[in-house]
Design an enzyme around this catalytic site. Structure first.
Site, short mmCIF file in Angstrom:
data_model
loop_
_atom_site.label_atom_id
_atom_site.label_comp_id
_atom_site.label_asym_id
_atom_site.label_seq_id
_atom_site.Cartn_x
_atom_site.Cartn_y
_atom_site.Cartn_z
N HIS A 297 12.38 -15.27 -19.27
CA HIS A 297 12.35 -16.51 -18.50
C HIS A 297 12.50 -17.75 -19.38
CE1 HIS A 297 11.19 -14.15 -15.03
NE2 HIS A 297 10.23 -13.60 -15.75
N ARG A 298 12.75 -17.54 -20.69
CA ARG A 298 12.89 -18.69 -21.58
C ARG A 298 14.10 -19.53 -21.20
NH1 ARG A 298 12.13 -16.24 -26.32
NH2 ARG A 298 9.92 -16.75 -26.41
N GLY A 299 15.15 -18.89 -20.70
CA GLY A 299 16.36 -19.62 -20.32
C GLY A 299 16.09 -20.66 -19.24
#
Length: 365
Positions: A297-299
């Site tokens: 979910h870093r994007g």
């Protein structure tokens, strides 16, 4: 120098430093993607830094070092080797926190935000700092000599040719950048100090790529290409020649643009907390990452933060679709899974998917 007695550091006589002229940031021609990525990280360091990959001689190092002249002065504890913020207890080193708890009013000064260079051949001790074991055992104090991570606290740490850096050191840098803390342990003695910095790496893809899991830890990824416009190349030659012949006069010509950009960045930092991202935009960001099969979910987090920083930079308090479209390639190109049979590069893949989801004709920084 010991952590228990930081005042000794300020009492030492420091050698006179020669001021080396720095090429102005606003004088750099082209490479808009790289410049925008750096500026947005100044506005919001939580974006997570920048990885700059491109051809040799395209101004990567010059641009990063020019950034230092744009960075604002920040309040710091005058006698703290880590430059702690005098009012943010949660970000202080143990020594400053203890002094504050005892009711001491910490001496304050203002210092320029630092851009610290990490040499390619630096050792782990040079990066993280060293503990004087003999002094610790003999005198019972944690004698600590700060390293580059301490110097870069609340600033920028720049690693040129990061793809040639030892993997272990890269892990150390990324862990410290993510946690905001540097931990040094020797012979049962442990030292912790704040290490909140923006990590900027640069390199030439011909000399090797970073591991995917390490690339993912950089917030943004800027690709730099050699300019193919003859007029721009001539302008670069003339500008560099003028700077080399008379640095002071050349820098003076850009005083006004530099001050204007610095004021714009300062204003953006002030209104950043007021910038909002609507649910409809967040849903499109999530769908973009799903369609591109981005792991983790870093994007999404990076895109949301970067889009907010861009809106603030332009003086707005609400993120629109165009903001996300302009920074999507910067935030996602290095997170895509590599397909050796793909007929287009990752940047183009992101652009095409952004065009479908956000309904824009041209996406990218």
């Amino acid at each position: 120098m010991t952590q228990a007695q930081p005042s000794n550091h300020s009492e030492r006589r420091q050698p006179a430093q020669i001021k080396v002229p720095t090429y102005p940031f606003t004088a750099i021609i082209g490479q808009e993607e790289m410049k925008l990525a750096l500026i947005l990280n100044v506005i919001d360091p939580r974006i997570g830094g920048v990885m700059i990959m491109g051809d040799r001689g395209t101004g990567k190092s010059t641009t990063v070092r020019a950034l230092a002249e744009l960075l604002p002065e920040v309040p710091s504890v005058a006698d703290c080797p880590f430059g702690c913020h005098p009012e943010k207890t949660s970000e202080m080193c143990p020594n400053c926190r203890e002094r504050t708890a005892e009711g001491e009013v910490l001496p304050m000064t203002y210092r320029k935000t630092r851009v610290v260079d990490l040499p390619l051949g630096a050792t782990e001790d040079r990066v993280c700092g060293t503990i004087d074991i003999q002094k610790a055992l003999a005198e019972g104090v944690k004698a600590f000599e700060p390293g580059l991570l301490a110097q870069a606290n609340r600033g920028f740490l720049y690693v040129d040719e990061v793809n040639l850096l030892d993997d272990h050191l890269v892990d150390v840098l990324l862990d410290s950048a993510a946690s905001g803390v540097n931990v040094v342990e020797r012979e049962g003695i442990s030292i912790r100090h704040p290490a909140r910095f923006v990590l900027v790496g640069s390199g030439n893809p011909e000399e090797g790529e970073l591991r995917p899991q390490l690339l993912d830890r950089f917030g943004l990824h800027a690709q730099i290409r050699t300019l193919r416009d003859a007029h721009k190349r001539v302008a670069i030659i003339r500008s560099r020649s003028d700077f080399d012949n008379d640095p002071e006069s050349f820098i003076e010509k850009f005083d006004a643009p530099q001050a204007e950009l610095q004021a714009k960045v300062t204003r953006a930092k002030e209104i950043l907390s007021d910038v909002t991202v609507g649910d409809d935009v967040l849903l499109k960001i999530a769908q973009l990452c799903i369609d591109l099969e981005i792991d983790g979910h870093r994007g999404e987090l990076v895109l949301a933060r970067t889009a907010k920083a861009l809106a603030a930079f332009e003086g707005r308090t609400e993120v629109c679709d165009d903001d996300v479209a302009r920074i999507a390639v910067l935030g996602l190109r290095h997170r895509l899974r590599k397909d050796p049979l793909a007929t287009m590069d990752n940047g183009r893949r992101v652009q095409e998917k952004v065009a479908q989801i956000f309904g824009v004709e041209k996406a990218g920084a």
